[in-house]
Design an enzyme around this catalytic site. Structure first.
Site, PDB file in Angstrom:
ATOM      1  N   GLU A 249       0.885  -1.175   0.000  1.00  0.00           N
ATOM      2  CA  GLU A 249       0.000   0.000   0.000  1.00  0.00           C
ATOM      3  C   GLU A 249       0.911   1.209   0.000  1.00  0.00           C
ATOM      4  O   GLU A 249       1.517   1.533   1.026  1.00  0.00           O
ATOM      5  CB  GLU A 249      -0.897   0.005   1.250  1.00  0.00           C
ATOM      6  N   CYS A 283      -1.748   9.417   2.421  1.00  0.00           N
ATOM      7  CA  CYS A 283      -1.439   8.843   1.103  1.00  0.00           C
ATOM      8  C   CYS A 283      -2.468   9.292   0.073  1.00  0.00           C
ATOM      9  O   CYS A 283      -2.144   9.481  -1.091  1.00  0.00           O
ATOM     10  CB  CYS A 283      -1.392   7.326   1.205  1.00  0.00           C
TER      11      CYS A 283
HETATM   12  P1  NAD Z   1       8.619   4.494   4.613  1.00  0.00           P
HETATM   13  O1  NAD Z   1       8.586   3.711   3.371  1.00  0.00           O
HETATM   14  O2  NAD Z   1       9.798   5.368   4.853  1.00  0.00           O
HETATM   15  O3  NAD Z   1       8.528   3.547   5.908  1.00  0.00           O
HETATM   16  C1  NAD Z   1       7.441   2.684   6.125  1.00  0.00           C
HETATM   17  C2  NAD Z   1       7.889   1.536   7.015  1.00  0.00           C
HETATM   18  O4  NAD Z   1       8.838   0.764   6.309  1.00  0.00           O
HETATM   19  C3  NAD Z   1       8.584   1.981   8.303  1.00  0.00           C
HETATM   20  O5  NAD Z   1       8.176   1.144   9.349  1.00  0.00           O
HETATM   21  C4  NAD Z   1      10.044   1.761   7.979  1.00  0.00           C
HETATM   22  O6  NAD Z   1      10.849   1.542   9.115  1.00  0.00           O
HETATM   23  C5  NAD Z   1       9.965   0.528   7.115  1.00  0.00           C
HETATM   24  N1  NAD Z   1      11.129   0.313   6.244  1.00  0.00           N
HETATM   25  C6  NAD Z   1      11.946   1.243   5.702  1.00  0.00           C
HETATM   26  N2  NAD Z   1      12.916   0.640   4.964  1.00  0.00           N
HETATM   27  C7  NAD Z   1      12.695  -0.697   5.050  1.00  0.00           C
HETATM   28  C8  NAD Z   1      13.354  -1.836   4.522  1.00  0.00           C
HETATM   29  N3  NAD Z   1      14.447  -1.731   3.746  1.00  0.00           N
HETATM   30  N4  NAD Z   1      12.858  -3.056   4.814  1.00  0.00           N
HETATM   31  C9  NAD Z   1      11.764  -3.186   5.578  1.00  0.00           C
HETATM   32  N5  NAD Z   1      11.108  -2.144   6.124  1.00  0.00           N
HETATM   33  C10 NAD Z   1      11.558  -0.915   5.856  1.00  0.00           C
HETATM   34  O7  NAD Z   1       7.269   5.332   4.651  1.00  0.00           O
HETATM   35  P2  NAD Z   1       6.819   6.414   5.733  1.00  0.00           P
HETATM   36  O8  NAD Z   1       7.592   7.654   5.496  1.00  0.00           O
HETATM   37  O9  NAD Z   1       6.795   5.817   7.087  1.00  0.00           O
HETATM   38  O10 NAD Z   1       5.294   6.635   5.307  1.00  0.00           O
HETATM   39  C11 NAD Z   1       4.890   7.546   4.342  1.00  0.00           C
HETATM   40  C12 NAD Z   1       4.571   6.870   3.015  1.00  0.00           C
HETATM   41  O11 NAD Z   1       3.595   5.853   3.193  1.00  0.00           O
HETATM   42  C13 NAD Z   1       3.985   7.838   2.012  1.00  0.00           C
HETATM   43  O12 NAD Z   1       4.548   7.612   0.743  1.00  0.00           O
HETATM   44  C14 NAD Z   1       2.501   7.479   2.020  1.00  0.00           C
HETATM   45  O13 NAD Z   1       1.825   7.825   0.832  1.00  0.00           O
HETATM   46  C15 NAD Z   1       2.555   6.000   2.227  1.00  0.00           C
HETATM   47  N6  NAD Z   1       1.289   5.490   2.773  1.00  0.00           N
HETATM   48  C16 NAD Z   1       0.476   4.748   1.970  1.00  0.00           C
HETATM   49  C17 NAD Z   1      -0.748   4.312   2.447  1.00  0.00           C
HETATM   50  C18 NAD Z   1      -1.692   3.512   1.587  1.00  0.00           C
HETATM   51  O14 NAD Z   1      -2.649   2.973   2.134  1.00  0.00           O
HETATM   52  N7  NAD Z   1      -1.495   3.412   0.279  1.00  0.00           N
HETATM   53  C19 NAD Z   1      -1.132   4.629   3.754  1.00  0.00           C
HETATM   54  C20 NAD Z   1      -0.261   5.377   4.544  1.00  0.00           C
HETATM   55  C21 NAD Z   1       0.946   5.811   4.044  1.00  0.00           C
END
Ligand code: NAD
Length: 525
Positions: A249, A283
């Site tokens: 997502e 998002c």
């Molecule tokens: P992010 O991708 O930086 O981090 C999300 C999660 O992934 C965190 O827990 C992080 O620690 C983990 N992560 C980071 N690198 C990783 C790796 N190499 N392996 C495994 N896990 C890893 O995102 P964010 O900044 O926390 O959130 C914002 C983003 O999320 C925005 O782009 C937003 O649009 C998206 N988002 C999407 C939805 C949806 O339903 N489509 C909902 C909420 C947020």
């Protein structure tokens, strides 16, 4: 931020939690050592076996206890969300606590119906397989342990929703919350314990993505990830190693199209709420608006007036637009607006950090005249910035709305619902709302899904719940020799030739010949 400290004479890494409205440390949690994660999954696998053997009624009862526990602790949860994530208190309830309770209650009540075995009817041409006594069912079995990796923007609702969906389908869960909201992650785990969920069924692991998150990906039977496109791609690459199934997502750059018959005041209010809710860190936030030229000036003026009235404050009860979550995100927003300004766009509200306040507050900002191919229009901003653009005809507006690598949600505003629906059907996004924004995230019966680079798979809805189960097809046959087993005969080849002519070549005579040849073949068997 990770620092090392000493507990009981042992050196441990801790994650410090920062209040984005004050930049002050508000607490810390011990990170999970990466080498302990495989053992956490092993314990979860044991707990999962017992859980999966429980009836839907038993699972439903404990879910209802969870809802009651959340309702009892709602004030403390809201306070934590305000302090660690920065949302206004109204939004802590409206977009975290209330939708979370709704989701748990709705899915708990529907899971049995949505996951019960489903008969497939009408097997084969003219139901011929049914005549042979075949019957087929789809059954929905748990994967085992689902890894849930969650972001910081809706740290309570999203992590809880995915975890509950996975549990209702009979799985155990290991959840890694964002490193920016570890206290909400810990609190969520405590709520499951308080509601009486079996030990080791839900485990929260804390830490960064590149180490703790990566180990969760490696250890999971299925991975449910919510976060950025960049991380989603890394996760998919990691998951490829064991072909671990993933739901992703991801981000969005949601367009809103305002048709020439729309009410200016209503659509302007929707654009402002859809953009500045959660300080734009949603998002599915409205990240670009295309307005028909006949009403463009009125719309821009209306949006500017409402935007300039929005309140920012250190107090969660006073603010309507909260701070940006962290320094990295804050800098990204500043850079996008500065670049748009340098490229000739006009900033008609905000456009700079709110330096009257101590935290990562950026003034609610409205931009006009940005170019369609600029970073501000093509990249996710994830901040309180609303670009508005003018269009002359609807074909142009649809083309600009679809000119994006993202495809999460979109909206169309029109006083004619049928006209809005017609335009909606031409927008490439997972969900398109006519005369509303964002609200579908809270309607659990409808799918939540991204297309293009906004994601793979879905959540919410019957199909979304089924993402947490593997579909196993069961077919039964009467206990007798099947005509297509060995030995083959010339009659069988003839029957198949004639059936091909009869069924697919339109030869009625072929069909009759085919049946005769088949009878001969069967007599010999
Ligand atoms: P992010 O991708 O930086 O981090 C999300 C999660 O992934 C965190 O827990 C992080 O620690 C983990 N992560 C980071 N690198 C990783 C790796 N190499 N392996 C495994 N896990 C890893 O995102 P964010 O900044 O926390 O959130 C914002 C983003 O999320 C925005 O782009 C937003 O649009 C998206 N988002 C999407 C939805 C949806 O339903 N489509 C909902 C909420 C947020």
């Amino acid at each position: 931020m990770v620092t090392t400290t000493t507990r009981n004479n042992v050196s441990v890494d801790v994650l410090r939690s920062i209040n984005p409205a004050t930049r002050e440390t508000i607490g810390e949690v011990i990170t999970t050592p990466v080498e302990e994660i495989p053992a956490i999954f092993a314990k979860a696998r044991v707990a999962q076996k017992v859980w999966a053997a429980m009836s839907f009624r038993e699972r439903r009862e404990i879910m209802h206890r969870l809802v009651r526990v959340i309702a009892e602790d709602a004030d403390a949860i809201a306070e934590m969300i305000v302090n660690e994530n920065g949302k206004p208190r109204v939004e802590a309830y409206a977009s975290e606590i209330v939708p979370a309770c709704t989701l748990v209650q709705t899915l708990a009540n529907k899971a049995e119906k949505w996951l019960k075995p489903e008969r497939i009817r009408g097997l084969g041409p003219f139901g011929i397989m049914r005549l042979m006594g075949k019957k087929s069912w789809l059954t929905w079995q748990p994967f085992g342990v689902i890894g849930v990796i969650s972001p910081w923007n809706y740290p309570f609702n999203l992590a809880l929703g995915s975890t509950v969906s996975a549990l209702l389908a009979g799985n155990a869960v290991v959840n890694k919350p964002s490193e920016f909201t570890p206290l909400i992650g810990k609190m969520t785990g405590d709520l499951f314990a308080k509601a009486g969920f079996p030990q080791n069924l839900v485990t929260i692991v804390q830490g960064y993505g590149h180490n703790v998150g990566a180990e969760v990906v490696r250890s999971s039977d299925k991975l449910f990830f919510t976060g950025s496109v960049g991380t989603g791609k890394k996760i998919m690459a990691m998951a490829a190693d064991k072909l671990t199934p993933v739901v992703l997502e991801l981000g969005g750059k949601d367009p809103m199209i305002v048709l020439d018959d729309a009410d200016v005041k209503i659509s302007a209010k929707a654009a402002v709420w859809g953009c500045f809710n959660n300080a734009g860190q949603t998002c599915a936030a409205v990240e670009r608006v295309y307005v028909h030229e006949s009403m463009y000036d009125d719309f821009v003026n209306e949006v500017r007036t409402i935007t300039q009235s929005l309140r920012q404050d250190v107090s969660g009860d006073e603010r309507e637009v909260g701070p940006i979550m962290n320094e990295m995100q804050f800098k990204k927003v500043c850079q996008q607006v500065d670049q748009a300004r340098a490229d000739g766009a006009e900033i008609i509200a905000g456009g700079k950090p709110n330096d009257k306040l101590p935290g990562y507050f950026y003034e609610p900002t409205v931009v006009v005249g940005a170019k369609q191919n600029s970073r501000l229009i093509q990249e996710e901003t994830f901040g309180p910035v609303l670009p508005i653009m003018k269009y002359a005809n609807i074909e142009e507006a649809i083309a600009m709305a679809n000119d994006s690598k993202y495809g999460l949600c979109a909206s169309v505003f029109s006083s004619s619902v049928s006209r809005g629906k017609e335009v909606a059907s031409r927008i490439l996004a997972g969900s398109v709302l006519v005369n509303d924004v964002l609200s579908n995230a809270a309607v659990v019966e409808t799918p939540w899904q991204g297309i293009k680079q906004s994601g793979i798979g879905l959540t919410h809805s019957k199909d979304g719940l089924r993402e947490f189960a593997q579909c196993i097809h069961i077919q039964t046959n009467p206990h007798r020799t099947q005509f297509y087993w060995h030995p083959y005969s010339a009659n069988l080849a003839g029957a198949l030739r004639n059936f091909t002519a009869g069924l697919f070549g339109g030869s009625a005579g072929g069909l009759v010949k085919g049946v005769r040849a088949l009878m001969k073949h069967l007599k010999k068997k």
